[in-house]
Scaffold this motif. Sequence first.
Motif, PDB file in Angstrom:
ATOM      1  N   THR A 787     -43.721 -20.058  41.240  1.00 61.98           N
ATOM      2  CA  THR A 787     -43.178 -19.592  39.947  1.00 61.98           C
ATOM      3  C   THR A 787     -43.018 -20.547  38.759  1.00 61.98           C
ATOM      4  OG1 THR A 787     -40.761 -19.806  40.775  1.00 61.98           O
ATOM      5  CG2 THR A 787     -41.890 -17.782  41.124  1.00 61.98           C
ATOM      6  N   GLU A 788     -43.175 -21.869  39.052  1.00 61.19           N
ATOM      7  CA  GLU A 788     -42.958 -22.912  38.028  1.00 61.19           C
ATOM      8  C   GLU A 788     -44.249 -23.459  38.131  1.00 61.19           C
ATOM      9  OE1 GLU A 788     -40.401 -23.293  36.334  1.00 61.19           O
ATOM     10  OE2 GLU A 788     -39.217 -22.017  37.558  1.00 61.19           O
ATOM     11  N   LYS A 789     -44.589 -23.779  36.708  1.00 57.03           N
ATOM     12  CA  LYS A 789     -45.804 -24.634  36.442  1.00 57.03           C
ATOM     13  C   LYS A 789     -45.733 -26.168  36.797  1.00 57.03           C
ATOM     14  CE  LYS A 789     -46.258 -22.925  32.086  1.00 57.03           C
ATOM     15  NZ  LYS A 789     -46.694 -22.619  31.001  1.00 57.03           N
ATOM     16  N   HIS A 790     -46.736 -26.751  36.824  1.00 56.96           N
ATOM     17  CA  HIS A 790     -46.822 -28.293  36.897  1.00 56.96           C
ATOM     18  C   HIS A 790     -46.293 -28.972  35.781  1.00 56.96           C
ATOM     19  CE1 HIS A 790     -48.484 -32.228  37.124  1.00 56.96           C
ATOM     20  NE2 HIS A 790     -48.922 -32.120  38.424  1.00 56.96           N
ATOM     21  N   ALA A 791     -45.361 -29.928  35.785  1.00 62.64           N
ATOM     22  CA  ALA A 791     -44.666 -30.383  34.933  1.00 62.64           C
ATOM     23  C   ALA A 791     -45.314 -31.070  33.774  1.00 62.64           C
ATOM     24  CB  ALA A 791     -43.506 -31.452  35.390  1.00 62.64           C
ATOM     25  N   ARG A 792     -46.708 -31.600  34.321  1.00 61.96           N
ATOM     26  CA  ARG A 792     -47.198 -32.549  33.290  1.00 61.96           C
ATOM     27  C   ARG A 792     -48.469 -31.873  32.791  1.00 61.96           C
ATOM     28  NH1 ARG A 792     -51.463 -36.733  33.736  1.00 61.96           N
ATOM     29  NH2 ARG A 792     -51.190 -38.124  31.997  1.00 61.96           N
ATOM     30  N   MET A 795     -49.855 -25.991  34.235  1.00 64.19           N
ATOM     31  CA  MET A 795     -50.715 -25.138  35.016  1.00 64.19           C
ATOM     32  C   MET A 795     -49.943 -24.654  36.471  1.00 64.19           C
ATOM     33  SD  MET A 795     -54.554 -27.047  34.912  1.00 64.19           S
ATOM     34  CE  MET A 795     -55.265 -27.609  33.566  1.00 64.19           C
ATOM     35  N   PRO A 796     -50.452 -23.356  36.814  1.00 62.23           N
ATOM     36  CA  PRO A 796     -49.695 -22.930  38.157  1.00 62.23           C
ATOM     37  C   PRO A 796     -50.036 -23.703  39.269  1.00 62.23           C
ATOM     38  CG  PRO A 796     -51.091 -21.252  36.759  1.00 62.23           C
ATOM     39  CD  PRO A 796     -51.491 -22.707  36.022  1.00 62.23           C
ATOM     40  N   LEU A 797     -49.185 -23.753  39.997  1.00 60.65           N
ATOM     41  CA  LEU A 797     -49.161 -24.840  41.189  1.00 60.65           C
ATOM     42  C   LEU A 797     -49.579 -23.652  42.761  1.00 60.65           C
ATOM     43  CD1 LEU A 797     -46.315 -26.949  40.667  1.00 60.65           C
ATOM     44  CD2 LEU A 797     -48.636 -27.683  40.727  1.00 60.65           C
ATOM     45  N   HIS A 855     -51.117 -29.347  48.545  1.00 58.04           N
ATOM     46  CA  HIS A 855     -50.611 -28.680  47.272  1.00 58.04           C
ATOM     47  C   HIS A 855     -51.884 -28.965  46.461  1.00 58.04           C
ATOM     48  CE1 HIS A 855     -46.468 -28.776  48.420  1.00 58.04           C
ATOM     49  NE2 HIS A 855     -46.951 -30.069  49.006  1.00 58.04           N
ATOM     50  N   TYR A 856     -52.088 -27.845  45.369  1.00 58.33           N
ATOM     51  CA  TYR A 856     -53.212 -27.761  44.640  1.00 58.33           C
ATOM     52  C   TYR A 856     -52.835 -27.207  43.289  1.00 58.33           C
ATOM     53  CZ  TYR A 856     -56.481 -28.996  48.300  1.00 58.33           C
ATOM     54  OH  TYR A 856     -57.192 -29.733  49.199  1.00 58.33           O
ATOM     55  N   ILE A 857     -53.622 -27.289  42.184  1.00 53.22           N
ATOM     56  CA  ILE A 857     -53.194 -26.853  41.050  1.00 53.22           C
ATOM     57  C   ILE A 857     -54.496 -25.758  40.393  1.00 53.22           C
ATOM     58  CG2 ILE A 857     -53.063 -27.434  38.512  1.00 53.22           C
ATOM     59  CD1 ILE A 857     -52.341 -30.363  39.331  1.00 53.22           C
ATOM     60  N   ILE A 858     -54.009 -24.453  40.076  1.00 54.54           N
ATOM     61  CA  ILE A 858     -54.783 -23.670  39.558  1.00 54.54           C
ATOM     62  C   ILE A 858     -55.316 -24.139  38.184  1.00 54.54           C
ATOM     63  CG2 ILE A 858     -55.591 -21.375  38.550  1.00 54.54           C
ATOM     64  CD1 ILE A 858     -53.314 -20.461  40.749  1.00 54.54           C
ATOM     65  N   ASN A 859     -56.872 -24.408  38.183  1.00 53.08           N
ATOM     66  CA  ASN A 859     -57.312 -25.138  36.856  1.00 53.08           C
ATOM     67  C   ASN A 859     -57.426 -23.975  35.795  1.00 53.08           C
ATOM     68  OD1 ASN A 859     -58.770 -26.210  34.906  1.00 53.08           O
ATOM     69  ND2 ASN A 859     -60.436 -26.826  36.176  1.00 53.08           N
ATOM     70  N   THR A 860     -56.655 -23.811  34.960  1.00 50.61           N
ATOM     71  CA  THR A 860     -56.345 -22.886  33.946  1.00 50.61           C
ATOM     72  C   THR A 860     -57.399 -23.379  32.800  1.00 50.61           C
ATOM     73  OG1 THR A 860     -54.535 -23.552  32.997  1.00 50.61           O
ATOM     74  CG2 THR A 860     -54.266 -21.862  34.427  1.00 50.61           C
ATOM     75  N   HIS A 861     -58.086 -24.352  32.744  1.00 49.31           N
ATOM     76  CA  HIS A 861     -58.889 -24.697  31.505  1.00 49.31           C
ATOM     77  C   HIS A 861     -60.313 -24.284  32.090  1.00 49.31           C
ATOM     78  CE1 HIS A 861     -56.249 -28.508  30.017  1.00 49.31           C
ATOM     79  NE2 HIS A 861     -55.756 -27.268  29.832  1.00 49.31           N
ATOM     80  N   ALA A 862     -60.705 -23.896  33.177  1.00 46.51           N
ATOM     81  CA  ALA A 862     -62.028 -23.334  33.722  1.00 46.51           C
ATOM     82  C   ALA A 862     -62.361 -22.330  32.886  1.00 46.51           C
ATOM     83  CB  ALA A 862     -61.789 -23.177  35.284  1.00 46.51           C
ATOM     84  N   LEU A 863     -63.561 -22.323  32.605  1.00 41.52           N
ATOM     85  CA  LEU A 863     -64.463 -21.256  31.656  1.00 41.52           C
ATOM     86  C   LEU A 863     -64.472 -20.137  32.600  1.00 41.52           C
ATOM     87  CD1 LEU A 863     -66.409 -23.441  29.386  1.00 41.52           C
ATOM     88  CD2 LEU A 863     -64.328 -23.139  29.355  1.00 41.52           C
TER      89      LEU A 863
END
Length: 944
Positions: A787-792, A795-797, A855-863
């Motif tokens: 529910t919380e995004k990556h602090a830096r 992006m969703p975790l 642990h991974y990060i959903i890449n919301t910069h992906a086109l």
Amino acid sequence: MNHPIDLLALDWANPMVRKYLHVYPEISSTVSEMWHADKWLKEVDLDDLSPMWANWEQAPHRHFYIKELAQLRNGDYVIPMRWVIVEGKEHAEVHRVHYSSNTDVFTIVAGSEAASVRNEYELIPATELHWNFLDLEATGRSFNFAGIIPSWASCMPHPTRQLAKGRPAFMLRIMPWCDDVSGNRSKQFNPHTNIYTANANLPHQKHSQEYFVRFCSTSPHASSLEQFEALAEDFRKWKPAYDCLLEQEILFQIHPHVLPADNPQQAESSSCAGLGSNFNCRYDKTGGSKDEKETDEGYDSLFKPGPSRTPRETIMIIKEQIWTACLGVQETVDAIQTRTGVKDKIAQHWMEKLVTMARERRNTHVDNIATRDPRLNDRSLVGEAREALKMQLKHEIQSELYSWVLTQPVERADLRPGDHFNVLLQVHGLDPHQDSPCELLHTFLLGEDKYIWHDTNTKWNKKKDEIFATRLQSSSIDGLSLPPLRSRYLLQYKNSLIGRHFKALQQLTVFHLDDDLCNPDLFNLWKASGELGALLWYPEIRNVTQYIADVEILTNNVLDLWSVFDPARIITKFKLHVLPHILNDIQRFGPAIIFSTEVFECWNAVFRLCSVLSNHLAPSHDIATTAGDMERFKHQVSGGWWKAEDNWVQGGRSVRDFLKHNRPLQRRLGWTDGNKVKPGTVKLLAKKHQLPSDFESAIREPFNSGGIDTGTIDSDRLQGKALLSCKYVISRSGDVCRSGSWVFVKSSMSQIVLAGRISKILLPSDQDPLTSPNGAVIVVEHFNVDTEKHARLDMPLLTRAGNVLLVPPHDVLFIFNAQHDCLAQQCKTVEEPVRQERHTTACRQPVVTHANDDHYIINTHALHNAHLIRETLPRSLTEPKTLFADRRGLHDRMAAGLRITGPAKRAKAKEKAKETRARKKDEAAQRRMTVQDDLEGLADNEAI
């Protein structure tokens, strides 16, 4: 030149193209094509849209035309004004008409309900139309249109109906593209100016294929505006063609819709002075000198669209420049161009001639004592009277030269488009200022992204280059639609990158930057740029209002962060100022990728081969002939029809099927049949790679500790069967998903969307992947979306849930990209052997090994699938946030600093230029002295 109207006539007769042609605008909640957007729906003149409709599914095929009286099945009368598609069905926007049987008078019903985009007409299904005007007229009745607008009554029947003589009539809209292209494959530049075009009535997926690019013209001599003049001859001209879908001859017209190109070409097409001028925006009148741009008002104006330019105002300014040039004072003409930012390439040709001619005549009639007007030799004529006479003579010269230019090339009453100025300024239905949209390749990738990359890597040494290259190479590109990364090549040639390199950097760089590689201001710019880029590459827009608001926030964030990092950048780089205009472009033309130019740039490779293999005697003519031959061949092998004598014919079956079954030919012609990809399809691994296993060893044992959610999968039917491994599965969105791919899946039972990583794709040995693809089992490692995004990174975790999902192929929604959080998990770099040409070598290079797999990060910069990711995730995880609430206050502070540093920099640059001129002057004098000494020495030697 190959005329575009002749080329587009082939589209009607080509069965591989005709089925995709969309002839009417469409009212849709989802904007994915140009015919969904505002220009096509709200701005295009009614007479520039397809004028007729017929119910081709039921006979008789009565032709209904706009602005003609028609009768509905219930007996009511209407006048159709436009044909539109609503929810996949053809509709008519109509005026209701009241008929009085007593007086036999037709009147338009006042205050009829508005139910259309234009808010003027009532919307009804087109199939409700029963009798057209000719059918009603055939009853022998007389019509009294007392209450109908006279211009309509006088046009019944519609002029096109009379011209068509029973043939259907349609309109096509086109996208002409122009640019300068080298005719050589080597570095030696061989300049040609080319025009290609594409059919805007085709879906944008087809526009990405080279098959649908049409070569129109080329010349190493004629400018783009001269070639556009020839192109404009085809606009609004009726052309017969064979419609292979309706199996009859039709008439059609072509109209320009949008002018995609790079920024310098769009400036030329708009008669703009260009990127280096004070008023350099083709859209608006924003600009001024550097001092003016450094004021509070001037600086803030660069961050938003200003007062729009119009073709009418531009033409008036061009005419003013030509009239002024007749005085012979070039400085005055330059002052007008500087003040307005208008500079027309065709008018410039005449102005140079006029200035020269005016100076010669002024010298003859005013300045030269021997030939000047005799009245000027009167010594008693002094003071204001003498100056007034000189001014009178100059104005006479001005009028004489202006009258002369009107006769070039033939005498007319006024200056004419094409002959004296840009023809695009007076093409009906086209505004080159507003119809030259902000293009992603040249403005965003080779503009904003390129600036950030340059400012980032210029501070790196070789060690930091290697660190970043190692980190970048460790990125996962699954779900990004990118070619394999060559990060060390990218760093080796970091100052010579092209669009596809910046597309990769835009999506991945932010994951690998720490404080040693990038300062906080630049890092924030990378984040903002990645967020904006993901939205700009949307293929479809479901909620236009929300989308435009999000893009506006992210655009403002990018520009404001640039002002913090380098306040002067928006003054020196036009591509930053033009970004806010993309909001209006998207509303008028649809998603920004629709008017991108990559496919035209790709087609330049075909042109270069035609140039290299031309006769080099008349290269333009030879290239056009070759392109015409290719169009003819392409049309024939596609099953197209052509006219032979008085009949429409096509090739034999073997010829018609040649392209369909020849993959190498499809690749060479740039054709891809997307219909072959069916969601839910699986493909088995090759037999030599198969290791059949049972349910226990394939699923139960590896994942038993975490629990297995079988969902709708009947695990009992898998017991005792050999399970074969599959190479990939096709998701609902058409993505190719392999083992290791991150996907969202939707449970058929609970309808809950979950995220996970495909572990295995299995198919029971008794199932056929072609006839029973849903018999496959997709094993997905379940990950929870925090529910919380990556602090830096904001992006969703993703966190491992500890269980496994078994889902059928049709439950796989779409693929997405996820990256390991290497910086937070402190992943280590180790040396590993290098594989070259499938062999392990003794060479070693550093690679990143992941320390934690939970642990991974959903890449919301992906086109790729950016729109689907944002539709699936909670809005709180993807909603853009405004970074600077008081934007005007920020801009004023930056402008205040520029008013100190700006003049100082310009004074320093001026002093340096002065020193450079003085040094060059001294060097030239020294060279002359050396030459003189050498000559004197040579003379002495000859004398001796």
